[in-house]
Each structure stands twice: as C-alpha cells, then as structure tokens.
Design an enzyme around this catalytic site. Structure first.
Site, PDB file in Angstrom:
ATOM      1  N   ARG A 235       0.853  -1.176   0.000  1.00  0.00           N
ATOM      2  CA  ARG A 235       0.000   0.000   0.000  1.00  0.00           C
ATOM      3  C   ARG A 235       0.894   1.233   0.000  1.00  0.00           C
ATOM      4  NH1 ARG A 235      -3.357  -2.739  -1.618  1.00  0.00           N
ATOM      5  NH2 ARG A 235      -5.413  -3.185  -0.768  1.00  0.00           N
ATOM      6  N   GLU A 264      -3.152   7.518  -3.995  1.00  0.00           N
ATOM      7  CA  GLU A 264      -3.623   6.871  -5.212  1.00  0.00           C
ATOM      8  C   GLU A 264      -5.023   7.342  -5.622  1.00  0.00           C
ATOM      9  OE1 GLU A 264      -2.214   2.786  -4.963  1.00  0.00           O
ATOM     10  OE2 GLU A 264      -3.866   2.229  -6.264  1.00  0.00           O
ATOM     11  N   HIS A 282      -0.992   0.183 -10.079  1.00  0.00           N
ATOM     12  CA  HIS A 282      -1.588  -0.826  -9.178  1.00  0.00           C
ATOM     13  C   HIS A 282      -1.979  -2.099  -9.950  1.00  0.00           C
ATOM     14  CE1 HIS A 282      -3.739  -1.147  -5.041  1.00  0.00           C
ATOM     15  NE2 HIS A 282      -3.356  -2.340  -5.452  1.00  0.00           N
TER      16      HIS A 282
HETATM   17  C1  DGY Z   1      -5.271  -6.134  -2.913  1.00  0.00           C
HETATM   18  O1  DGY Z   1      -5.801  -7.214  -3.177  1.00  0.00           O
HETATM   19  O2  DGY Z   1      -5.283  -5.641  -1.789  1.00  0.00           O
HETATM   20  C2  DGY Z   1      -4.596  -5.453  -4.021  1.00  0.00           C
HETATM   21  O3  DGY Z   1      -4.072  -4.239  -3.705  1.00  0.00           O
HETATM   22  C3  DGY Z   1      -5.478  -5.382  -5.243  1.00  0.00           C
HETATM   23  O4  DGY Z   1      -4.697  -6.020  -6.188  1.00  0.00           O
END
Ligand code: DGY
Length: 319
Positions: A235, A264, A282
């Site tokens: 993240r 983001e 992402h």
């Molecule tokens: C998640 O699954 O948390 C990812 O960031 C999406 O791909």
C-alpha cells in the site's frame, strides 16, 4: 433472495452466479462512491461487495443496518473500518491466496526493471539514445549476490522470497513472527532498523495499519545504502512518498519500483520526473485469471454468509 450491492461490474462469472440466487445491483459509474453515496447505494442490502479503493467506514455501517457481510475484492482491507464492522456485527471477508503468485511475479518484474534499468533503457532507445554497444554504456547494479529485505513475510512476502534463489539473491526479512520465514533460508531481523543497512533491495509486503503508515519515512530511508532500491506492491501509505522522492532526487537511494501510491491514483509530482523510479498503476493482481478469481472468491463469501454458512476467508480485527 437477498439484496446485494456491488460497486463495480466485476470480471469473470461471479456476478452471474450471484444473480441466480440473489437480487444484484451493480454500480457502473466511473467515479468511486464517497461514504455518503456508498451508504445510499448500499441501502437495505444484506451484502456489499466493494473494491479496495471504496472506503467502507462507520457511515456505511450506521446507515445500512441490514448488512451481514462486506466482501472486499482484494486482500488488503485498510479501506474498511474493521472496528465499525465488528461493532455492527458485520462479517468482513477478503481475497487471499488467489492473488499471491501474480503479485509476487509483479514484484519481481519491478525488482528486475529497477535493478537492471529496463524501463530507463527502453525510454533511452526510443529517444534515439542508443548509438551502438559500448563497454561502459548505461550500466546497472547486479542481482546475483544481492540481498533482498522483505518487510512482512505473509503469503505474498513468502512467494517473493521463493523466487529469489534462481537469481542468486539472498533473503532477509522483518516480521513480527520469526517463524514466518520457515523453510526459506531467510534470516529474521526482529528490528527493522537493523535490517535496513544490510539490504540491496527492500520490498514491502505488510498490510497498511496504524502501525505501518509511513513505516518507511525519511529517517528510515536514510538507513538504506545509497545503492539500494525500494519496491512497493503493498500500500502506498506505507512509504512517506515525499521523503522517498527526496532521497531519490538527492542520490541517497538508487531506485524505486512502485505499484501503489500514498494518494492513489495521484502520484507525488516529485516522483514523475525521476527516471530511476518505475511507476505502475496498481497492477499487482492484474492478470485476467487472478482478477476473475478474486471476484469469484468475493462472491463465494457472500453466497456462504447469506446461506448461513461460515465465510471462506473472513478477516479478523487488526490494530
Ligand atoms: C489487494 O488485493 O489488496 C490489491 O491491492 C489489489 O490487487
């Protein structure tokens, strides 16, 4: 037959399966719904299927009293107020396992791209900068013999670690659980700050919580070698993006590969001109098969809860 609110027309056949048993409403707008709008859309639904970039906070839990389950399409659940869900008696589920290998692959794509300057090289060539092979032209760092430091040795961290040996890369890790690296010949560092000076590649795989927000801040970035690179497929908020841009610009860090961003989909403007940063939108879980499997697992969680069965992949309350 229950009312199910879904915030995106998901890939795969999950929604069709769901529609055979329940009334399914799908939000098809381009903009993500803010809390009030999401609460209004969810309304009297018994199940909500949001994306990882939908914020499901106490407003939603307060205004949607019929909710039984929130089935996130993603493994990260930092977009959901887990405390408010627990207080409202709502089950939260996520989509672990199905995206592990795709995300680990993309992590290595970033490692290779940054360490061997793949994207920079492509740009240079297209701009007419390749005038012939020379022994000292456009050199990069090496993978063989490098040390990969993994922060967060969960499913994805372990899958990234498993891919290291064929490249001749050694693995060390920081995780609250020393046993998380079992079977991987990876040295455990209980103290993140002790690990940072020892790594050539730092890859982040921890969940975003209050404790990991800005885990990599200016002070910790300064503990890395100037030749090190930072990779983030977890993240964005785990890194202080302004501090990272600063360290890269000043040459205190060699490169970065980022698939996620602090604000983001916005990217810190100071990162954009930096050729030593590879920036992706992402894409960690972004294979056709994986995204369909994520949607399918979210649907299966909803079907289970609405049928009175235990969810397949429930999420516990985190700090
Ligand atoms: C998640 O699954 O948390 C990812 O960031 C999406 O791909």
């Amino acid at each position: 037959m229950a009312d199910v609110a879904v915030t995106y027309p998901l890939p795969g056949d999950g929604l069709e399966r769901l529609g055979r048993e329940h009334r399914v409403r799908v939000y098809r707008g381009e903009e993500r719904l803010a809390a009030d709008a999401l609460a209004a859309f969810t309304g009297a639904a018994e199940a909500l299927i949001p994306l990882v970039n939908d914020t499901v906070d106490e407003v939603v839990f307060a205004r949607c009293p019929h909710l039984k389950v929130v089935a996130n399409v993603g493994v990260g659940v930092n977009n959901i107020d887990l405390g408010a869900a627990a207080a409202a008696g709502v089950i939260v589920t996520n989509t672990p396992d199905v995206l592990t290998e795709a995300t680990a692959d993309l992590t290595w794509a970033l490692i290779l791209a940054v360490v061997r300057r793949v994207v920079e090289g492509d740009r240079l060539l297209r701009a007419g900068g390749f005038t012939g092979w020379k022994p000292d032209f456009f050199l990069s760092g090496d993978l063989q013999g490098a040390v990969l430091g993994i922060v967060g040795m969960g499913r994805i961290g372990r899958a990234v670690a498993r891919r290291a040996a064929p490249f001749g890369v050694g693995v060390v890790f920081h995780d609250p659980d020393p046993a998380a690296g079992e079977g991987l010949a990876a040295r455990h560092y209980p103290d993140l700050e002790a690990m940072l000076p020892d790594v050539d590649i730092l890859s982040l795989h921890c969940p975003l919580t209050g404790a990991t927000r800005h885990l990599l801040d200016a002070r910790r970035l300064a503990l890395l070698k100037p030749s090190a690179v930072v990779i983030n497929t977890s993240r964005g908020e785990v890194i202080d993006e302004a501090a990272l841009a600063d360290a890269l610009r000043a040459g205190r860090l060699a490169g970065a590969g980022l698939d996620v961003f602090e604000f983001e989909p916005r990217v810190h403007p100071d990162l954009l001109p930096l050729s030593q940063a590879v920036l992706l939108p992402h894409l960690g879980s972004g294979t056709r098969r994986t995204r369909a499997a994520m949607a399918s697992l979210a649907v299966d969680n909803v079907l289970a809860v609405l049928a009175g069965r235990p969810p397949l992949t429930p999420v516990g309350l985190r700090r």
